[in-house]
Design a protein around this motif. Structure first.
Motif, PDB file in Angstrom:
ATOM      1  N   SER B 417      -3.737 -14.833 -13.774  1.00  0.00           N
ATOM      2  CA  SER B 417      -4.990 -14.405 -13.086  1.00  0.00           C
ATOM      3  C   SER B 417      -5.062 -12.791 -13.680  1.00  0.00           C
ATOM      4  O   SER B 417      -4.035 -12.036 -13.744  1.00  0.00           O
ATOM      5  CB  SER B 417      -5.136 -14.508 -11.700  1.00  0.00           C
ATOM      6  N   GLY B 419      -6.132 -10.433 -12.498  1.00  0.00           N
ATOM      7  CA  GLY B 419      -5.626  -9.394 -11.183  1.00  0.00           C
ATOM      8  C   GLY B 419      -4.454  -9.034 -11.160  1.00  0.00           C
ATOM      9  O   GLY B 419      -4.028  -8.147 -10.509  1.00  0.00           O
ATOM     10  N   ILE B 420      -3.551  -9.979 -11.678  1.00  0.00           N
ATOM     11  CA  ILE B 420      -1.995  -9.527 -11.517  1.00  0.00           C
ATOM     12  C   ILE B 420      -1.547  -9.024 -12.722  1.00  0.00           C
ATOM     13  O   ILE B 420      -0.352  -8.516 -12.804  1.00  0.00           O
ATOM     14  CB  ILE B 420      -1.515 -11.095 -11.234  1.00  0.00           C
ATOM     15  N   ARG B 422      -1.055  -5.388 -14.709  1.00  0.00           N
ATOM     16  CA  ARG B 422      -1.027  -4.217 -14.622  1.00  0.00           C
ATOM     17  C   ARG B 422      -0.490  -3.362 -15.610  1.00  0.00           C
ATOM     18  O   ARG B 422       0.397  -3.919 -16.305  1.00  0.00           O
ATOM     19  CB  ARG B 422      -0.283  -3.624 -13.265  1.00  0.00           C
ATOM     20  N   ASP B 443       3.047  -8.631 -15.899  1.00  0.00           N
ATOM     21  CA  ASP B 443       2.819  -9.774 -14.732  1.00  0.00           C
ATOM     22  C   ASP B 443       3.410  -9.234 -13.365  1.00  0.00           C
ATOM     23  O   ASP B 443       4.475  -9.583 -13.266  1.00  0.00           O
ATOM     24  CB  ASP B 443       3.103 -11.006 -15.322  1.00  0.00           C
ATOM     25  N   SER B 444       2.409  -8.696 -12.443  1.00  0.00           N
ATOM     26  CA  SER B 444       3.092  -8.024 -11.456  1.00  0.00           C
ATOM     27  C   SER B 444       3.544  -9.075 -10.423  1.00  0.00           C
ATOM     28  O   SER B 444       4.475  -8.477  -9.698  1.00  0.00           O
ATOM     29  CB  SER B 444       2.001  -7.338 -10.576  1.00  0.00           C
ATOM     30  N   THR B 445       3.273 -10.461 -10.552  1.00  0.00           N
ATOM     31  CA  THR B 445       4.059 -11.264  -9.676  1.00  0.00           C
ATOM     32  C   THR B 445       5.515 -11.629  -9.896  1.00  0.00           C
ATOM     33  O   THR B 445       6.201 -12.014  -9.194  1.00  0.00           O
ATOM     34  CB  THR B 445       3.115 -12.531  -9.733  1.00  0.00           C
ATOM     35  N   THR B 512       3.224  -7.997  -0.411  1.00  0.00           N
ATOM     36  CA  THR B 512       2.880  -7.900  -2.010  1.00  0.00           C
ATOM     37  C   THR B 512       1.569  -8.239  -2.259  1.00  0.00           C
ATOM     38  O   THR B 512       1.127  -8.135  -3.417  1.00  0.00           O
ATOM     39  CB  THR B 512       3.962  -9.223  -2.484  1.00  0.00           C
ATOM     40  N   SER B 513       0.858  -8.566  -1.427  1.00  0.00           N
ATOM     41  CA  SER B 513      -0.523  -8.966  -1.794  1.00  0.00           C
ATOM     42  C   SER B 513      -1.372  -7.736  -2.466  1.00  0.00           C
ATOM     43  O   SER B 513      -2.310  -7.855  -3.204  1.00  0.00           O
ATOM     44  CB  SER B 513      -1.350  -9.312  -0.638  1.00  0.00           C
ATOM     45  N   SER B 516      -1.983  -7.256  -6.360  1.00  0.00           N
ATOM     46  CA  SER B 516      -3.069  -7.966  -7.173  1.00  0.00           C
ATOM     47  C   SER B 516      -4.176  -6.912  -7.232  1.00  0.00           C
ATOM     48  O   SER B 516      -4.696  -6.733  -5.967  1.00  0.00           O
ATOM     49  CB  SER B 516      -3.483  -9.273  -6.486  1.00  0.00           C
ATOM     50  N   ASP B 518      -7.223  -7.928  -7.686  1.00  0.00           N
ATOM     51  CA  ASP B 518      -8.382  -8.657  -7.208  1.00  0.00           C
ATOM     52  C   ASP B 518      -8.548  -8.338  -5.674  1.00  0.00           C
ATOM     53  O   ASP B 518      -9.599  -8.376  -4.829  1.00  0.00           O
ATOM     54  CB  ASP B 518      -7.939 -10.128  -7.029  1.00  0.00           C
ATOM     55  N   LYS B 519      -7.362  -8.064  -5.091  1.00  0.00           N
ATOM     56  CA  LYS B 519      -7.645  -7.711  -3.530  1.00  0.00           C
ATOM     57  C   LYS B 519      -7.766  -6.253  -3.419  1.00  0.00           C
ATOM     58  O   LYS B 519      -7.923  -5.925  -2.315  1.00  0.00           O
ATOM     59  CB  LYS B 519      -5.960  -7.953  -3.016  1.00  0.00           C
TER      60      LYS B 519
END
Lengths: 299, 577
Positions: B417, B419-420, B422, B443-445, B512-513, B516, B518-519
């Motif tokens: 996505s 959104g993740i 950065r 990939d921040s995840t 951790t949300s 993203s 997106d949030k």
């Protein structure tokens, strides 16, 4: 005195001067003759310190001219194409030369302005080619040089001005001991002016010496016989060239004039005459003997 | 004719300077008139507007604008004078006359160079003097120390560019080729820096564009001077820092080096090279190489925009060869040197490919290089659109290491996505004075804990406080989004303090949300201004990520009735924005 020893100058892959050695004595008028691209202008630029040599050495009064202001101040170099600062007039150029050359003399400058009637306040770009050359000559001579180098000096000058120039040059040599080096592709121009002539061809010196000594022992003999003898009869003479037209024989002979004529007379000719050859003819004969394509040099 | 018995004592060196100045007198007069038209001319004509602007604090940089303008123009004029005064080199007849004058090469060069500099200095000093006189009657324009400093700055930049241009002047063989090499060559050098940066950005993982400007600063003197011009701000704000001092020292070294190089080149220059394209082959080789690189990249981009595709490189090679041949044809005034041009084009293509290959293969360990902790003096990390400095580099190093070890680097083509993803920048200042910077798209995840740790770090809070200079601010405003509407409201220093506390407590409660993008609900902005000495103002502006679950921040907005206050404020003509 100017001495060149093993002097070499190259332009990229082309050798303009190929290890030449020569000496130009003080107080003479020295002619450099050669066809276009022979290396005579290059030699003048080397003497005047414009170019630096690639090999060997050239000295003026014992010192290299390149990067040597003291030596350069004694030399006036008149290139084949006169250059003047944009929009300048003769007066401004004279001021520039006056500020550059310690021996610049306004008396000479003013005198020369009477000889060459030019307007010192007119823009030099409006001058004709001949007038521009006169202007450049005025500037060069006004620096009161010990060495005057002229490239194609007579180019663009009319007959009268050529005569005037020749007189000025002679005057400078006689009165001030000035050394004049004139480069030209035309030997006839130099014949009546120069003491010494050096012929350059393809960067090599092919003949060098005093005019009289060069001319002195070559004679052109025209002989008419009732019956032309065999050429072997002339074996005792150093015949450089022989041409026959009917009963008339033209010989170019090297040696003593009296001895030659004495021998010719023993052959009972109808007519015999010894003529002094022109300088050009001397060179033609000399150079043809050594195998040079003379027409290219003296054209 | 008379017989000369003794020589006058003259100094051809100074005479040449005087003569050249006299010859350029017309241009100098025109430049002086232009200077006076600029200052005091424009000042007098625009006096009313300038006063109004000053009153409204939007004309604080009058002195700086003046100095930058004069610096740029005086530098260009100095270079043009060099071209003009040495144009004799490019014609055989003029070269014969000048080189036959009783001067050494050094004397001839310096006399012409100095006369050009004198000619430039006259209108430049006239400008500064005019400004100084006006300043004496209008103290708000600045002070004399600043003016003198700007003048020094101006002279230094002018001398660097002038001495640098002289290398081209004595190396060129014609005015046309001088123009091509001086203008084209310098622009091409900057373009090549940008091209290499573009290639490495696409091929080298971790590549940071910061180094490109660093390389250009070291490689291109005009670029160096451009950076120096930007340092004028520091002078105005009395912030003469290490970079300014380094600039001055390096400038002096450059001037000395360029002048020495010019003298050496001119001393060895063959007078017979007047009229040829270049007196020295290195000029042709250098320009040809630059032209090939620029042409190759341009053609590749024109036909296939993607650097990582094969097609791009096909057209890049064709472009490099073609440009080098065109350049060679222009330089040689014909096709006689096509073979050499093709070789130069080939070399240009090889250089382009070599840069790309070095990027793909990790830039000789560039990607994986992390400095040792003991060797780090300062470190800052740019993440969450904020630049956070760390006193203790360990946290930054942990993040850097985690990115590399946990394979968190985002590769083009990875299905994730948006959104993740950065951007993370590391900027290390090392003890030995060097810097090291890296840029990653991650990939921040894959590294949530390390990122969250930075997000909640005390250093981040310190950085926010550092940027929001609320103490003694004349005005602080908050720009926020509430119920899908945007509001702008003035708040007090205490309120600003409370706001930061509320915001920070939300940050500490985050999970951790928040990583993203997106949030992200929106951004909340704090703006402010503070009056400084000398009628000048300091402004700040800072954006913070604002999320829908940030309860304390929302509560702050509600409790302080910021929405209504904003409406009221906008309805009041005195406070309306």
């Amino acid at each position: 005195m100017i001495i060149a020893s093993a002097l070499t100058k190259k332009f990229d892959s082309k050798t303009a001067l190929n290890s030449i050695t020569l000496t130009i004595p003080d107080g003479c008028v020295y002619g450099l003759v050669g066809s276009n691209g022979s290396g005579k202008s290059t030699l003048l630029r080397l003497i005047s310190g414009v170019y630096m040599e690639d090999g060997g050495e050239i000295t003026v009064d014992g010192e290299r001219a390149f990067n040597n202001p003291q030596i350069k101040s004694k030399i006036a170099f008149l290139g084949d194409t006169p250059y003047f600062l944009p929009q300048s007039n003769l007066k401004e150029m004279a001021d520039l030369y006056n500020s550059m050359y310690p021996d610049f003399d306004y008396e000479i400058y003013n005198h020369l302005l009477t000889v060459f009637p030019l307007d010192p306040k007119a823009r030099l770009t409006t001058f004709s080619k001949g007038m521009q050359r006169q202007a450049a000559l005025i500037l060069a001579l006004s620096t009161n040089p010990k060495y005057l180098l002229m490239d194609e000096a007579f180019d663009g000058l009319d007959v009268v001005m050529r005569r005037v120039l020749a007189n000025i040059v002679m005057d400078g040599v006689e009165k001030r001991g000035m050394t004049v080096i004139i480069a030209s592709h035309n030997l006839r121009e130099l014949e009546n002016v120069c003491d010494n002539v050096c012929v350059i061809h393809n960067g090599d010196i092919i003949s060098n010496g005093g005019i009289e000594s060069l001319r002195g022992n070559i004679h052109k003999v025209q002989v008419a016989f009732s019956q032309v003898p065999e050429m072997s009869v002339f074996n005792s003479l150093y015949v450089m060239k022989a041409e026959r037209t009917g009963s008339l024989l033209s010989l170019v002979v090297k040696g003593n004039e009296d001895e030659i004529m004495q021998f010719i007379n023993t052959l009972n000719p109808l007519y015999a005459e010894c003529i002094e050859p022109t300088l050009e003819e001397v060179f033609v004969y000399e150079l043809e003997v050594v195998g040079y394509d003379v027409k290219n040099i003296l054209s | 004719m008379t017989l000369k018995t003794s020589s006058r004592k003259i100094n051809p060196f100074w005479n040449m300077i005087g003569f050249t100045l006299r010859k350029n007198l017309g241009i100098i007069v025109v430049l002086c008139i232009a200077s006076l038209l600029y200052y005091p001319g424009t000042f007098i004509v625009d006096y009313e507007n300038i006063l109004v602007s000053t009153e409204n604090n939007i004309n604080n940089y009058l002195l700086e604008n003046f100095a930058v303008t004069v610096t740029v123009f005086s530098t260009i004029i100095a270079v043009l004078f060099n071209m003009l005064n040495f144009s004799f080199l490019y014609k055989k007849s003029s070269s014969d006359v000048f080189h036959a004058f009783p001067l050494t090469r050094v004397e001839l060069l310096l006399s012409r160079l100095l006369s050009g500099l004198f000619a430039t200095l006259i209108p430049t000093l006239l400008c500064y003097t005019s400004f100084g006189i006006l300043m004496a009657f209008n103290s708000w324009m600045g002070n004399f120390a600043q003016l003198f400093y700007f003048l020094l700055h101006n002279l230094i930049i002018m001398l660097v560019c002038s001495s640098f241009s002289m290398i081209f002047v004595v190396s060129a063989g014609s005015m046309f080729d001088l123009g091509v090499s001086l203008i084209g060559g310098n622009l091409a050098l900057i373009a090549v820096g940008w091209i290499f940066e573009s290639i490495l950005q696409e091929t080298l993982v971790g590549f940071s564009g910061y180094h490109t400007s660093d390389i250009m600063y070291n490689l291109s003197p005009p670029y160096f001077c451009g950076v120096g011009l930007g340092l004028a701000n520091d002078i105005l704000e009395n912030k003469v820092n290490g970079q300014s001092i380094e600039f001055f020292i390096r400038s002096v070294v450059y001037i000395a080096a360029f002048t020495t190089a010019t003298l050496l080149l001119y001393n060895r220059r063959k007078a017979e090279k007047g009229g040829t394209a270049y007196a020295y082959k290195f000029m042709y080789l250098g320009c040809s190489l630059l032209a090939g690189i620029c042409g190759g990249f341009l053609l590749g981009m024109m036909f296939i925009g993607n650097i990582t595709s094969f097609g791009f490189w096909f057209f890049a090679i064709v472009g490099a060869l073609l440009t080098a041949v065109i350049y060679g044809t222009v330089t040689n005034r014909g096709f006689k040197g096509v073979g050499k041009s093709l070789i130069m084009g080939g070399i240009s293509a090889v250089v382009l490919i070599a840069v790309a290959v070095s990027g793909i293969t990790g830039g000789f360990g560039y990607t994986n290089r992390i400095p040792e902790k003991e060797k780090i003096k300062n470190v800052s990390v740019s993440v969450f659109d904020e630049n956070i400095p760390f006193d203790n580099p360990q946290q930054a190093l942990d993040l850097h290491q985690a990115i590399l070890e946990k394979n968190a680097i985002y590769q083009d083509g990875d299905v994730v996505s948006n959104g993740i993803i950065r951007s993370v920048n590391f900027y290390y200042e090392l003890e030995n004075g060097k810097t090291l910077s890296r840029h990653f798209r991650i990939d921040s995840t894959k590294i949530p804990d390390e990122l969250l740790s930075i997000y909640k770090s005390q250093e981040r809070l310190n950085m926010i406080k550092e940027h929001i200079k609320i103490v003694d601010a004349d005005r602080i405003t908050l720009f926020f989004k509430f119920n899908e509407e945007y509001y702008n409201v003035d708040i007090t220093e205490n309120e600003a303090d409370e706001f930061i506390k509320a915001y920070w407590s939300d940050v500490q409660n985050s999970n951790t949300s928040v990583l993203s993008i997106d949030k992200v609900y929106d951004y909340i902005e704090l703006n402010g201004e503070k009056r400084l000495d000398n009628n000048r103002r300091d402004y700040f502006n800072f954006s913070l990520e604002y999320r829908s679950n940030f309860k304390n921040t929302k509560q702050f907005i509600v409790e302080h009735d910021l929405v209504n206050r904003s409406v009221e404020q906008n309805n009041n003509p005195d406070t309306k924005y």
